[in-house]
Design a protein around this motif. Structure first.
Motif, PDB file in Angstrom:
ATOM      1  N   TYR A 265      -7.157  11.973   6.325  1.00 38.01           N
ATOM      2  CA  TYR A 265      -7.258  13.262   5.543  1.00 38.01           C
ATOM      3  C   TYR A 265      -6.957  14.433   5.870  1.00 38.01           C
ATOM      4  O   TYR A 265      -6.480  15.411   5.399  1.00 38.01           O
ATOM      5  N   LEU A 266      -6.715  14.509   7.473  1.00 42.80           N
ATOM      6  CA  LEU A 266      -6.277  15.772   7.939  1.00 42.80           C
ATOM      7  C   LEU A 266      -4.621  15.842   7.777  1.00 42.80           C
ATOM      8  O   LEU A 266      -4.032  17.021   7.772  1.00 42.80           O
ATOM      9  N   PHE A 267      -4.205  14.925   7.479  1.00 41.23           N
ATOM     10  CA  PHE A 267      -2.529  14.778   7.232  1.00 41.23           C
ATOM     11  C   PHE A 267      -2.527  14.915   5.692  1.00 41.23           C
ATOM     12  O   PHE A 267      -1.657  15.839   5.235  1.00 41.23           O
ATOM     13  N   LEU A 268      -3.414  14.455   5.062  1.00 38.68           N
ATOM     14  CA  LEU A 268      -3.199  14.444   3.494  1.00 38.68           C
ATOM     15  C   LEU A 268      -3.514  16.076   2.848  1.00 38.68           C
ATOM     16  O   LEU A 268      -2.958  16.538   2.162  1.00 38.68           O
ATOM     17  N   GLU A 269      -4.398  16.638   3.663  1.00 36.46           N
ATOM     18  CA  GLU A 269      -4.609  17.935   2.943  1.00 36.46           C
ATOM     19  C   GLU A 269      -3.677  19.078   3.299  1.00 36.46           C
ATOM     20  O   GLU A 269      -3.714  19.912   2.589  1.00 36.46           O
TER      21      GLU A 269
ATOM     22  N   MET B 100       0.796  -1.049   0.036  1.00 39.68           N
ATOM     23  CA  MET B 100       0.022   0.054  -0.146  1.00 39.68           C
ATOM     24  C   MET B 100       0.906   1.184  -0.083  1.00 39.68           C
ATOM     25  O   MET B 100       1.912   1.237   0.796  1.00 39.68           O
ATOM     26  N   PRO B 101       0.299   2.401  -0.528  1.00 44.16           N
ATOM     27  CA  PRO B 101       1.553   3.468  -0.889  1.00 44.16           C
ATOM     28  C   PRO B 101       1.196   4.350   0.331  1.00 44.16           C
ATOM     29  O   PRO B 101       0.373   4.389   1.095  1.00 44.16           O
ATOM     30  N   THR B 102       2.438   4.931   0.906  1.00 43.88           N
ATOM     31  CA  THR B 102       2.396   5.930   1.811  1.00 43.88           C
ATOM     32  C   THR B 102       1.998   7.375   1.434  1.00 43.88           C
ATOM     33  O   THR B 102       1.498   7.506   0.184  1.00 43.88           O
ATOM     34  N   ILE B 103       1.751   8.226   2.305  1.00 42.74           N
ATOM     35  CA  ILE B 103       1.444   9.779   1.965  1.00 42.74           C
ATOM     36  C   ILE B 103       2.322  10.250   0.832  1.00 42.74           C
ATOM     37  O   ILE B 103       1.748  10.812  -0.261  1.00 42.74           O
TER      38      ILE B 103
ATOM     39  N   LEU C  90      -6.241   4.170  -4.583  1.00 43.90           N
ATOM     40  CA  LEU C  90      -5.274   3.670  -4.014  1.00 43.90           C
ATOM     41  C   LEU C  90      -5.780   3.598  -2.656  1.00 43.90           C
ATOM     42  O   LEU C  90      -6.560   4.164  -1.653  1.00 43.90           O
ATOM     43  N   LYS C  91      -5.092   2.667  -1.707  1.00 48.52           N
ATOM     44  CA  LYS C  91      -5.300   2.367  -0.329  1.00 48.52           C
ATOM     45  C   LYS C  91      -4.154   2.876   0.465  1.00 48.52           C
ATOM     46  O   LYS C  91      -3.159   2.121   0.429  1.00 48.52           O
ATOM     47  N   LEU C  92      -4.296   3.802   1.066  1.00 44.60           N
ATOM     48  CA  LEU C  92      -3.266   4.275   2.008  1.00 44.60           C
ATOM     49  C   LEU C  92      -2.516   3.862   3.078  1.00 44.60           C
ATOM     50  O   LEU C  92      -3.344   3.189   3.778  1.00 44.60           O
TER      51      LEU C  92
ATOM     52  N   GLU D 115       3.967   8.691  -1.627  1.00 45.37           N
ATOM     53  CA  GLU D 115       3.643   8.154  -2.875  1.00 45.37           C
ATOM     54  C   GLU D 115       2.198   8.556  -3.292  1.00 45.37           C
ATOM     55  O   GLU D 115       2.273   8.679  -4.498  1.00 45.37           O
ATOM     56  N   VAL D 116       1.451   8.889  -2.486  1.00 45.02           N
ATOM     57  CA  VAL D 116       0.055   9.138  -2.858  1.00 45.02           C
ATOM     58  C   VAL D 116       0.236  10.448  -3.708  1.00 45.02           C
ATOM     59  O   VAL D 116      -0.332  10.868  -4.449  1.00 45.02           O
ATOM     60  N   VAL D 117       0.990  11.328  -2.867  1.00 46.52           N
ATOM     61  CA  VAL D 117       0.933  12.813  -3.373  1.00 46.52           C
ATOM     62  C   VAL D 117       1.858  12.778  -4.589  1.00 46.52           C
ATOM     63  O   VAL D 117       1.586  13.614  -5.608  1.00 46.52           O
ATOM     64  N   ALA D 118       2.892  12.027  -4.923  1.00 41.09           N
ATOM     65  CA  ALA D 118       3.441  11.814  -6.273  1.00 41.09           C
ATOM     66  C   ALA D 118       2.427  11.196  -7.181  1.00 41.09           C
ATOM     67  O   ALA D 118       2.475  12.012  -8.279  1.00 41.09           O
ATOM     68  N   GLU D 119       1.737  10.262  -6.858  1.00 37.92           N
ATOM     69  CA  GLU D 119       0.598  10.049  -8.159  1.00 37.92           C
ATOM     70  C   GLU D 119      -0.174  11.084  -8.251  1.00 37.92           C
ATOM     71  O   GLU D 119      -0.673  11.329  -9.479  1.00 37.92           O
TER      72      GLU D 119
END
Length: 369
Positions: free
Chosen positions: A26-30, A1-4, A74-76, A6-10
C-alpha cells in the motif's frame, strides 16, 4: 495477477478493491492512487460533490467493510520485501513500522511466546540480513532495524526493546534464575557494548566458535532451574570487512554452518530439558559490493562520515535521514548513496538504509516451533 501499473489503469476507470500479498504494498500504491481503508468513508467521499480527490484515480483497499459487488476485486502481483523496498525506505521510513516488526519489537515478540519453557536462547548474529537467509530454514520473519544498521545500535535494539529494560531482567522476573552468556567479542572489540548487551550477567564466556558453546552445554548440562542463554555470534560481518574475495559458495557456507549449529543446539536442549525456545536474529544486514557497486552514487562528506552513515548530524547532498538511537543522532544515507567507494579488499558495507542492510530475520525454533 495484475501489476501496480495495471491496477492503476483499472482504478482510473472506477474504484477497485485490492488484495495485496503484504500490506507494505500500500505504501507503493499510494504514490499513484488514493488509498482508502474503509468502504463507508470511500462511499461518503464519492457521494460528496464538493470533495476533490487529489489524484486522478481512486483505489479501495481490502477491508472488513465491504463496498459492494459493483467494484471489482483485484489481487496485486507485487513483492515489497525485496530490493523494491529501496525505492521507498528513506522517504517512508517512519511508516514502515506500521507494516513490519522492528528490531525493538523483538524482545516483546519473545516474551509473548515464552510460556513454560525450561530454557530460552537468544542468538544475535553479527551480520545477518533477511536476504541472506531467504529460502533457507532460517528465513523466519523480516524485521526492520531501528536506526543506522550498525552493530552497537542493532544489538541494543534487540536486547533492550522499546522500554530500555534488558530482556534478562524480564526473564528473571518470570523465574529464569540461571543465566549463561557467550560472546565472540574479545576484550579488544566492542568491550563497552559487550557490557551493555550482557548487562546483569554474572559471567560471560568468550568464545571463538559455536562448537565451544555446544561443548560447554554438554559438559555442564542444564539443570532443573529455568535458564536463559544469550549468544553473540559472528556470521557475515567478517566476510564483509576482512579483505578477502567472497564467493557465493562462501556466503552459502556461513549460512549453512549457522543453521547446522542451531540444529545441534536444538538437539542438545531436546536431550536435556522438557521444553525450550531458540530465537535467532541479526544486528544488521550487509550491502554486498556485488549488489551495490554498479548503482552507488558517491557524495563527499569531507571525511565526516563512514561510507553509509555519520555518527552525527551533517550536511549531505544525497538522500539521507536523521535518526536518533540511544542518545545519539545519526545521518543515515539512503540507497544508493555513499560517502566513498569500496576499498579494494572490501566485499560489503552497512550502516545505511536499504533492503539489504535494514531487514534482519526473526527465526524461532524449539519444542513448539
Amino acid at each position: 495477477m495484475p501489476t501496480i501499473d495495471e491496477v492503476v489503469a483499472e482504478a482510473k476507470l472506477h474504484p477497485v478493491e485490492v488484495d495485496v500479498p503484504h500490506t507494505l504494498s500500500y505504501l507503493f500504491l499510494e504514490d499513484y492512487v488514493n488509498v482508502f481503508h474503509d468502504g463507508d468513508v470511500l462511499e461518503s467521499y464519492l457521494n460528496n460533490p464538493s470533495y476533490e480527490f487529489n489524484k486522478n484515480v481512486v483505489l479501495k483497499t481490502q477491508s472488513d467493510v465491504g463496498v459492494g459487488s459493483q467494484y471489482p476485486k483485484l489481487k496485486l502481483d507485487h513483492s515489497p520485501i525485496s530490493p523494491l523496498l529501496n525505492n521507498i525506505i528513506a522517504e517512508k521510513y517512519d511508516r514502515l513500522s506500521d507494516h513490519l516488526i522492528t528490531q525493538r519489537d523483538i524482545k516483546s515478540q519473545i516474551l509473548q511466546r515464552v510460556t513454560d519453557e525450561t530454557v530460552v536462547v537468544l542468538l544475535i548474529a553479527d551480520g545477518l540480513g533477511y536476504d541472506d537467509v531467504l529460502g533457507t530454514q532460517l528465513e523466519g520473519e523480516p524485521c526492520l532495524v531501528n536506526g543506522p544498521t550498525i552493530t552497537p545500535v542493532g544489538y541494543q535494539n534487540v536486547v533492550y526493546g522499546r522500554d530500555n529494560t534488558p530482556i534478562i531482567d524480564e526473564l528473571i522476573n518470570r523465574g529464569f534464575v540461571q543465566v549463561r552468556g557467550y560472546s565472540y567479542w574479545d576484550e579488544s572489540t566492542y568491550n563497552d557494548l559487550n557490557s551493555k548487551v550482557f548487562e546483569n550477567f554474572h559471567e560471560v564466556n568468550r568464545v571463538r566458535t559455536t562448537e565451544e558453546i555446544l561443548e560447554d552445554l554438554q559438559k555442564n548440562p542444564i539443570g532443573d532451574d529455568r535458564t536463559y542463554i544469550q549468544i553473540s555470534r559472528q556470521v557475515l560481518d567478517r566476510q564483509a570487512h576482512d579483505g578477502k574475495e567472497i564467493r557465493t559458495s562462501d556466503h552459502e557456507h556461513e549460512i549453512s554452518k549457522l543453521n547446522k549449529d542451531i540444529g545441534q543446539l536444538n538437539e542438545i536442549l531436546e536431550e536435556q530439558v522438557d521444553s525450550h525456545l531458540i530465537v535467532v536474529t541479526g544486528d544488521h544486514g550487509i550491502l554486498w559490493r556485488k549488489d551495490f557497486e554498479q548503482d552507488m552514487q558517491i557524495v563527499s562528506t569531507n571525511g565526516k562520515s563512514s561510507m553509509r552513515y555519520a555518527g552525527q548530524q551533517i550536511g549531505f547532498d544525497g538522500g539521507a535521514k536523521l535518526i536518533d538511537a540511544f542518545d545519539s543522532t545519526y545521518t543515515v544515507f539512503d540507497y544508493p548513496y555513499a560517502a566513498s567507494s569500496f576499498d579494494a579488499d572490501e566485499a560489503g558495507t552497512h550502516g545505511g538504509l536499504s533492503y539489504y542492510e535494514s531487514l534482519v530475520p526473526l527465526h524461532f525454533r524449539g519444542s513448539r516451533w
